[in-house]
Every structure is written in C-alpha cells, then in structure tokens.
Write an enzyme that holds these catalytic residues in place. Structure first.
Site, PDB file in Angstrom:
ATOM      1  N   LYS A  44       5.608   4.224   0.985  1.00  0.00           N
ATOM      2  CA  LYS A  44       4.694   4.103   2.860  1.00  0.00           C
ATOM      3  C   LYS A  44       5.838   5.421   3.437  1.00  0.00           C
ATOM      4  O   LYS A  44       6.686   6.049   2.345  1.00  0.00           O
ATOM      5  CB  LYS A  44       5.479   2.898   3.492  1.00  0.00           C
ATOM      6  CG  LYS A  44       5.013   2.065   3.988  1.00  0.00           C
ATOM      7  CD  LYS A  44       2.764   2.508   3.435  1.00  0.00           C
ATOM      8  CE  LYS A  44       2.742   1.872   4.978  1.00  0.00           C
ATOM      9  NZ  LYS A  44       1.022   1.859   5.083  1.00  0.00           N
ATOM     10  N   TYR A  95      -1.497   4.988  -3.731  1.00  0.00           N
ATOM     11  CA  TYR A  95       0.177   4.459  -2.958  1.00  0.00           C
ATOM     12  C   TYR A  95       0.783   5.401  -3.755  1.00  0.00           C
ATOM     13  O   TYR A  95       1.177   4.907  -4.999  1.00  0.00           O
ATOM     14  CB  TYR A  95      -0.210   2.988  -2.687  1.00  0.00           C
ATOM     15  CG  TYR A  95       1.232   1.822  -2.553  1.00  0.00           C
ATOM     16  CD1 TYR A  95       1.135   2.995  -1.014  1.00  0.00           C
ATOM     17  CD2 TYR A  95       1.977   1.827  -3.002  1.00  0.00           C
ATOM     18  CE1 TYR A  95       2.696   2.140  -0.256  1.00  0.00           C
ATOM     19  CE2 TYR A  95       3.373   1.107  -2.490  1.00  0.00           C
ATOM     20  CZ  TYR A  95       3.372   1.222  -1.138  1.00  0.00           C
ATOM     21  OH  TYR A  95       4.510   0.764  -0.047  1.00  0.00           O
ATOM     22  N   ASP A 105      12.819   8.845   0.464  1.00  0.00           N
ATOM     23  CA  ASP A 105      13.158   7.809  -0.424  1.00  0.00           C
ATOM     24  C   ASP A 105      13.585   8.699  -2.102  1.00  0.00           C
ATOM     25  O   ASP A 105      12.516   8.757  -2.623  1.00  0.00           O
ATOM     26  CB  ASP A 105      12.350   6.826  -0.325  1.00  0.00           C
ATOM     27  CG  ASP A 105      12.426   5.492  -1.125  1.00  0.00           C
ATOM     28  OD1 ASP A 105      13.965   5.304  -2.253  1.00  0.00           O
ATOM     29  OD2 ASP A 105      12.566   4.252  -1.684  1.00  0.00           O
TER      30      ASP A 105
HETATM   31  P1  13P Z   1       9.375   1.806  -0.010  1.00  0.00           P
HETATM   32  O1  13P Z   1       8.312   3.097   0.412  1.00  0.00           O
HETATM   33  O2  13P Z   1      10.597   1.977   1.432  1.00  0.00           O
HETATM   34  O3  13P Z   1       9.820   2.733  -1.096  1.00  0.00           O
HETATM   35  O4  13P Z   1       8.964   0.501   0.405  1.00  0.00           O
HETATM   36  C1  13P Z   1       7.405   0.856  -0.804  1.00  0.00           C
HETATM   37  C2  13P Z   1       7.469  -1.233  -1.205  1.00  0.00           C
HETATM   38  O5  13P Z   1       6.408  -0.922  -2.080  1.00  0.00           O
HETATM   39  C3  13P Z   1       8.442  -2.113  -0.774  1.00  0.00           C
HETATM   40  O6  13P Z   1       7.877  -3.327  -0.821  1.00  0.00           O
HETATM   41 MG    MG Z   2      11.705   2.638  -2.437  1.00  0.00          MG
HETATM   42 MG    MG Z   3      11.821   3.458   2.676  1.00  0.00          MG
END
Ligand code: 13P
Ligand code: MG
Ligand code: MG
Length: 382
Positions: free
Chosen positions: A243, A240, A11
């Site tokens: 994800k 964090y 991402d």
């Molecule tokens: P991604 O890991 O897909 O960027 O999503 C992160 C997120 O916090 C969505 O609410």
């Molecule tokens: Mg994202």
């Molecule tokens: Mg993502």
C-alpha cells in the site's frame, strides 16, 4: 533561519509478515541519522515505525526535495534492507521501487511530506513552531482526506473556524489527481475554502484517486500548513507492491488549527481503502507510535506525534504521542468492533476495494478467464 521538516517513510522489510520492522533495522537507520546530525547534513532527526513502515523525521536547511536529504533517506533504507535480508525478514526492500532514484525519492516508492518555513522566535505570528507528524500503515494518501476536510472545511468538527479570525479567512487546498501517470508532471487543482467547499467535497469523495496534497493559509498565503505524501505506488510499479502508506505534516497553533482540532476527526474511525493485501475497505485505527500490526486482517493504522522546535531546529528532545494517550482507548475499541462487524460481509460489494483498485491485483486474471466463458443468451422468438 529557513527550515525544512522532511518526513520520509518506507517499508523495507518486516518480522513475520507485514507487522513491524526489526529492532536491528531501526537501529541501523538511527545510527545513520546520528551520523547525519554529526556531519551537519541534518539539524535533528527521529526514527519511528508505524506497523511495518520506518519513518525518518528530519529538520534541515536544504529545502524541500533536496537531493542530499532524499539520497540520505534512500541510503538509510538501503542499509535497513540489507539488515532485513541478512535476517531473512519478509519484504526486504519492498518500497524501494527503482534501482537508484535520480535525486528526489518522491515517485520512487517511499512516502515523502515536506514543509519549509521561517524558524524565527522573534516572529509575531510564529514565535513557536508546534507541528504534528502523522504516519499511516495499510492505507493510502486519501486516508487523510476526511480528517483534513473536517478540519479545514467543517465548523461542526472544528469550532476554531468560527472562533479564530485568522482561520476564518479560509485556506487554499491543493488537490492532486493520483491517477495521472507521472511523466509530464503532476495534475493538481488549487481550491479556496470555504467558497469552493462543495467542489472540494466532490473530489474528495473518491479518496483512491484524489488526495489533499497541501493546505496553505489565506491569512498568510506564504505559509504552508499541511503536506501529505500523495503518490500511488501502483502508478509507479504498474502492479500491486504494497500500500501507499502515507505520511503528513500539519503545523499547528497560532494562525493554524490547534492540535486538538486536527486530531478530532480520527474519533470516527473512518473507512479507508487498504487493509489486508491493500484490497479492502476498513476503518482506520489511531494508535501509539511504534505499534505493530498483529490483529486479524491488517487493520489500517495511523500514528501522530506532536513536536515543538527550538531556534536551532531541534525537535526530538521531547515529544507527545497523541494517539498513545488514554483518550483514544474508547476509539480503538469502537474501531475494532466496527471492523469485526464489517468484515463479516467478506468479499461481497463495498467491503472489498473498488474495481479500479483491484485492477492492480490477481483478480484481473480470474475475471479475464471468466469473461471468456460468458455467452450472450438470445431470446428465441415464438
Ligand atoms: P504493507 O503495504 O504495509 O506492506 O501491507 C501490504 C499488505 O498486503 C498487507 O496485507
Ligand atoms: Mg509490508
Ligand atoms: Mg506498510
């Protein structure tokens, strides 16, 4: 010819929040892939997105972990990051967690799955080479635990385990402890199924910590069937950062399971950790390739493409979007309903991620502050 399929996903920016990369970002990466094929770094390549993640699916002869392939993917993501920055997109460069990876990008942010095999049309066991590529968004590598367990360990899901003498031999599963901090190497265990199936279940019960990383045939022990990108970003970044949206490669047919057996467990819409802020437990929805995340919350998504490969390792001429088929519409509706019902419980108990997961979020500070306000009330003796 010895061929490696590498799937590297990251991402590096998205339009209007964590929805999807821009068309221009995808075009930047596609142009890089075309050049890499022209200069024979790659034999073939395809660029897709699942939610806000860009996946580069490649075939080449340089083996798993090849620096030049990983470097190529990293540089392509950097180019897409530039484009995202110029357009003012959200989260530009999100998954590129180090300044410059030492070579292999595994552990530097992007998700990596790779399998090497002989591509030999004259081979008795693998005259054809069908394979599936899964890409998940808003979830972690443990999202593949349940479907892979159902596929390789449970004849209630996969009748092929009973019907095919080659599958009946069983499989060797490599399970990784994702809580082990990188530095002195990965912490893994190899378990043979069906003999160790309950031990496998004991580990996979905790998909935030343990994930199936690889599966090998026991009929042909040199043949790797599955590769999963089983690393956790919070163990790399210490906080964090998004994800660990995972990718997986699954080789199919012949001495391996059939594609219809591989995708069957996804009809459940199993609960995974992920969703909004990576901090909830939500059912995962099988979706068509290049699907945008736009619903309430950030429902975890998974896409699946089916490929064939010719003798020159070309695989992109035609492919099948497995979850794009009408067969999955009933599942999608069911999963959305399941999600709606489940989210009504808000933050209370199991609808949010476990405390071990939330430990990487801001709730830690609130709990620490509250901890100081607690008092121990002593019983007064009368
Ligand atoms: P991604 O890991 O897909 O960027 O999503 C992160 C997120 O916090 C969505 O609410
Ligand atoms: Mg994202
Ligand atoms: Mg993502």
């Amino acid at each position: 010819m010895r061929i490696t399929v590498s799937v590297i996903k990251a991402d590096v920016g998205s339009v209007g929040g964590h929805t999807r990369p821009s068309e221009r970002m995808l075009e930047v990466v596609r142009a890089q892939v075309r050049e890499a094929v022209r200069f024979q770094l790659l034999l073939d390549g395809l660029v897709t997105h699942t939610g806000d993640d860009i996946a580069i699916i490649m075939s080449h002869t340089r083996g798993p972990g090849a620096h030049e392939i990983h470097r190529f993917a990293w540089d392509s993501f950097l180019a897409a990051t530039e484009e995202a920055r110029a357009a003012g997109l959200y989260g530009a460069g999100q998954d590129l967690l180090v300044d410059a990876p030492s070579g292999n990008v595994r552990g530097a942010g992007p998700a990596v799955a790779e399998i090497e095999f002989d591509r030999d049309p004259a081979s008795r066991d693998r005259p054809a080479e069908p394979f599936l590529v899964f890409a998940g968004d808003k979830c972690g590598p443990g999202a593949y635990n349940y479907p892979l367990y159902a596929l390789f360990c449970d004849p209630m899901h996969n009748g092929g385990l009973l019907l095919s003498p080659k599958l009946r031999r069983g499989f060797a599963l490599t399970i990784i402890d994702m809580d082990h901090k990188a530095g002195d190497g990965d912490r893994v265990v190899q378990l043979d199924v069906p003999e160790r199936v309950w031990d496998v279940a004991c580990l996979l019960q905790n998909p935030d910590r343990f994930a199936i990383e690889a599966v090998y045939s026991r009929w042909k022990p040199d043949e790797q069937i599955v590769s999963v990108s089983a690393t956790r970003l919070h163990n790399i970044a210490g906080t964090y950062t998004g994800k660990d949206d995972p990718v997986a490669i699954v080789r199919t047919q012949g001495i391996f399971p059939a594609p219809e057996e591989v995708v069957e467990p996804y009809t459940l819409g199993h609960f995974v950790t992920g969703d909004c802020r990576g901090s909830h437990v939500m059912p995962i929805m099988p979706v068509a390739i290049n699907t945008t995340v736009a619903g309430p919350y950030c429902l975890p998504l998974v896409s699946c493409l089916a490929f064939s490969m010719d003798k020159d390792a070309c695989f992109t001429r035609e492919y099948v979007d497995m979850f794009g088929n009408v067969a999955w519409e009933a599942t999608r509706l069911k999963v959305q309903r399941k999600a709606d019902e489940w989210r009504r419980q808000g933050f209370v108990g199991p609808t949010m991620a476990s405390h071990a997961e939330l430990a990487y979020t801001g709730i830690v500070d609130a709990l620490a502050a509250l901890d100081r306000e607690f008092v121990v009330r002593h019983e007064v003796q009368v």
